[in-house]
Design an enzyme around this catalytic site. Structure first.
Site, PDB file in Angstrom:
ATOM      1  N   HIS A 131       0.818  -1.214   0.000  1.00 24.51           N
ATOM      2  CA  HIS A 131       0.000   0.000   0.000  1.00 24.51           C
ATOM      3  C   HIS A 131       0.853   1.266   0.000  1.00 24.51           C
ATOM      4  O   HIS A 131       0.362   2.345  -0.354  1.00 24.51           O
ATOM      5  CB  HIS A 131      -0.951  -0.002   1.204  1.00 24.51           C
ATOM      6  CG  HIS A 131      -0.308   0.382   2.495  1.00 24.51           C
ATOM      7  ND1 HIS A 131       0.162  -0.547   3.409  1.00 24.51           N
ATOM      8  CD2 HIS A 131      -0.042   1.594   3.047  1.00 24.51           C
ATOM      9  CE1 HIS A 131       0.658   0.069   4.453  1.00 24.51           C
ATOM     10  NE2 HIS A 131       0.560   1.366   4.261  1.00 24.51           N
ATOM     11  N   ASP A 161      -0.134  -7.449   1.674  1.00 20.81           N
ATOM     12  CA  ASP A 161       0.376  -6.087   1.801  1.00 20.81           C
ATOM     13  C   ASP A 161       1.898  -6.069   1.902  1.00 20.81           C
ATOM     14  O   ASP A 161       2.475  -5.516   2.847  1.00 20.81           O
ATOM     15  CB  ASP A 161      -0.250  -5.369   2.990  1.00 20.81           C
ATOM     16  CG  ASP A 161      -0.104  -3.847   2.874  1.00 20.81           C
ATOM     17  OD1 ASP A 161       0.429  -3.390   1.850  1.00 20.81           O
ATOM     18  OD2 ASP A 161      -0.519  -3.134   3.810  1.00 20.81           O
ATOM     19  N   GLY A 238       4.462   7.477   7.989  1.00 26.86           N
ATOM     20  CA  GLY A 238       5.898   7.642   7.760  1.00 26.86           C
ATOM     21  C   GLY A 238       6.700   6.373   7.905  1.00 26.86           C
ATOM     22  O   GLY A 238       7.613   6.112   7.120  1.00 26.86           O
ATOM     23  N   ASN A 239       6.389   5.555   8.926  1.00 24.57           N
ATOM     24  CA  ASN A 239       7.187   4.338   9.105  1.00 24.57           C
ATOM     25  C   ASN A 239       6.471   3.086   8.617  1.00 24.57           C
ATOM     26  O   ASN A 239       6.950   1.972   8.813  1.00 24.57           O
ATOM     27  CB  ASN A 239       7.631   4.158  10.562  1.00 24.57           C
ATOM     28  CG  ASN A 239       6.483   4.111  11.546  1.00 24.57           C
ATOM     29  OD1 ASN A 239       5.333   3.923  11.161  1.00 24.57           O
ATOM     30  ND2 ASN A 239       6.791   4.288  12.824  1.00 24.57           N
ATOM     31  N   SER A 240       5.323   3.255   7.982  1.00 20.08           N
ATOM     32  CA  SER A 240       4.654   2.112   7.372  1.00 20.08           C
ATOM     33  C   SER A 240       5.543   1.539   6.273  1.00 20.08           C
ATOM     34  O   SER A 240       6.062   2.253   5.420  1.00 20.08           O
ATOM     35  CB  SER A 240       3.313   2.558   6.771  1.00 20.08           C
ATOM     36  OG  SER A 240       2.591   1.451   6.297  1.00 20.08           O
ATOM     37  N   GLY A 293      -9.766 -26.959  -1.769  1.00 23.39           N
ATOM     38  CA  GLY A 293     -11.204 -27.150  -1.916  1.00 23.39           C
ATOM     39  C   GLY A 293     -11.939 -27.670  -0.707  1.00 23.39           C
ATOM     40  O   GLY A 293     -12.780 -28.569  -0.826  1.00 23.39           O
ATOM     41  N   ILE A 296     -13.284 -25.328   6.581  1.00 23.53           N
ATOM     42  CA  ILE A 296     -12.838 -25.888   7.863  1.00 23.53           C
ATOM     43  C   ILE A 296     -13.407 -25.108   9.029  1.00 23.53           C
ATOM     44  O   ILE A 296     -13.874 -23.963   8.881  1.00 23.53           O
ATOM     45  CB  ILE A 296     -11.296 -25.908   7.959  1.00 23.53           C
ATOM     46  CG1 ILE A 296     -10.740 -24.476   7.842  1.00 23.53           C
ATOM     47  CG2 ILE A 296     -10.698 -26.835   6.928  1.00 23.53           C
ATOM     48  CD1 ILE A 296      -9.245 -24.391   8.093  1.00 23.53           C
TER      49      ILE A 296
END
Length: 386
Positions: A131, A161, A238-240, A293, A296
């Site tokens: 992102h 991400d 900022g630190n993402s 497939g 659960i």
């Protein structure tokens, strides 16, 4: 002449005996012994100090050395145009510092800030959040010593991400890769340190602890089915995309998101997830998920006892996709998958991740609990339907 010394000697003896002074000699008068001085006043002893109570005996006194070692591996990412929702939005439309004029070249550059990334090896590979890059085609990487290089996007996955960039190895200079650690062994209460470089000016640091281990019940995690570490350290635009370090200086996750409605709650993408998809991103440019497939559910204590298991474990098969890989392999509703590809399943939430990253067209051995006994099956994975 010979008697003279004797006479003189006698005269001296006579004068002395009469108590008269003799030829410059003085009579010795004995003096009394000096009186002993009184002992100094005694100071009362201070009461013994109570032992100091250390509340956090393993807490670091400072993170300075850890930051100094890791800062060379942290990079700033910048796009070719102003970024929406980027770090600059935190400083209004100008993104101005106290010494930056509105509309200046520096302010315009700051408005193009995207976030943070970090170097993972000497080949020039750089990790960040997907992102952070958004739809920017041109990415500029700024290193700790202010050098810059154009980065190439090798691959990304929006559900997890995560994104992988590369720069020419010769552009790294004195920048040093950060070592990828393990997130599986983390415990609630351990210290974490997040590093960021929101504007390419300097590295920022925030500290906190592990609040909760990876979960599957968070709205954010539900997008990609992967659990996040929850922490109280501050994560902002900022630190993402930057590294989250453990106290050994190894990367244990990527600073990913925070919830605006609950300040102080941040989410960290565990590095174990990144390790699994990193080869796919580098080779294929995407994460190709496998599919078996089945649907659960969680096995509770009562049902575990009823079917003969000593404790709840594994993944309970609640339904199957007709003609899917599991159905063709012979699995049924009510089966409990105990292991997948040789890896034990302790909780149902572990199976989707294992199946997804197994690979396409792979034959996998499955151990199932059915009718009070263990049975073994083999199935062939398929690509997950879009």
């Amino acid at each position: 002449m010979i008697r003279t010394p004797i006479v003189v000697a006698f005269a001296v003896f006579a004068l002395t005996a009469m108590g008269l002074p003799s030829l410059g000699c003085r009579r010795h008068v004995p003096q009394s012994a000096p009186k002993p001085s009184p002992p100094p006043p005694t100071t009362p002893k201070a009461p013994p100090r109570a032992p100091v109570k250390v509340i956090y005996p393993s807490a670091p006194g400072s993170f300075v050395k850890l930051v100094e070692r890791a800062r060379r591996g942290v990079v700033h990412l910048r796009g070719e145009r102003p970024a929406r929702g980027g770090p600059a939005d935190w400083f209004a439309a100008t993104a101005a510092t106290p010494t930056t004029a509105v509309g200046s070249a520096q302010a315009q550059t700051m408005q193009k800030a995207l976030g943070t990334g970090f170097i993972v090896d000497r080949r020039g590979l750089i990790l960040t959040n997907a992102h952070v890059l958004a739809d920017h085609k041109t990415i500029v990487v700024r290193f700790f010593d202010d050098r810059e290089a154009l980065a190439k996007l090798l691959g990304y996955d929006a559900r997890i991400d995560v994104a992988l960039l590369s720069v020419p190895p010769g552009k790294l200079g004195k920048a040093k890769p950060l070592r990828l650690g393990r997130s599986r062994g983390l415990r609630i209460g351990e210290w974490l340190l997040a590093l960021g470089n929101p504007f390419g000016l300097h590295v920022s640091a925030t500290a906190g602890v592990v609040s909760t281990l990876p979960r599957r019940d968070l709205p954010l995690a539900a997008r990609g089915l992967w659990g996040y570490l929850q922490t109280d350290l501050r994560i902002h635009p900022g630190n993402s995309g930057g590294p989250v370090l453990g106290m050994l200086g190894e990367v244990v996750g990527l600073a990913t998101a925070t919830r605006e409605e609950t300040p102080g709650v941040g989410f960290v993408l565990p590095v174990d997830v990144v390790r699994r998809v990193l080869p796919m991103l580098e080779k294929e440019g995407k994460v190709t998920r496998a599919w078996i497939g089945i649907y659960i559910g969680k096995l509770d204590v009562e049902r575990a006892k009823r079917i003969g298991l000593e404790r709840p474990r594994g993944a309970l098969v609640t339904d199957l996709v007709p003609q899917g890989p599991a159905a063709r392999a012979g699995l049924r509703r009510g089966d409990v998958i105990l292991s997948f590809g040789g890896k034990a399943i302790s909780a149902a939430s572990e199976l989707p991740w294992l199946a997804a990253v197994t690979g396409i067209d792979k034959v996998v051995a499955i151990e199932v609990w059915r009718m009070g006994a263990t049975r073994r099956f083999s199935l062939k994975t398929e690509a997950m339907p879009q």
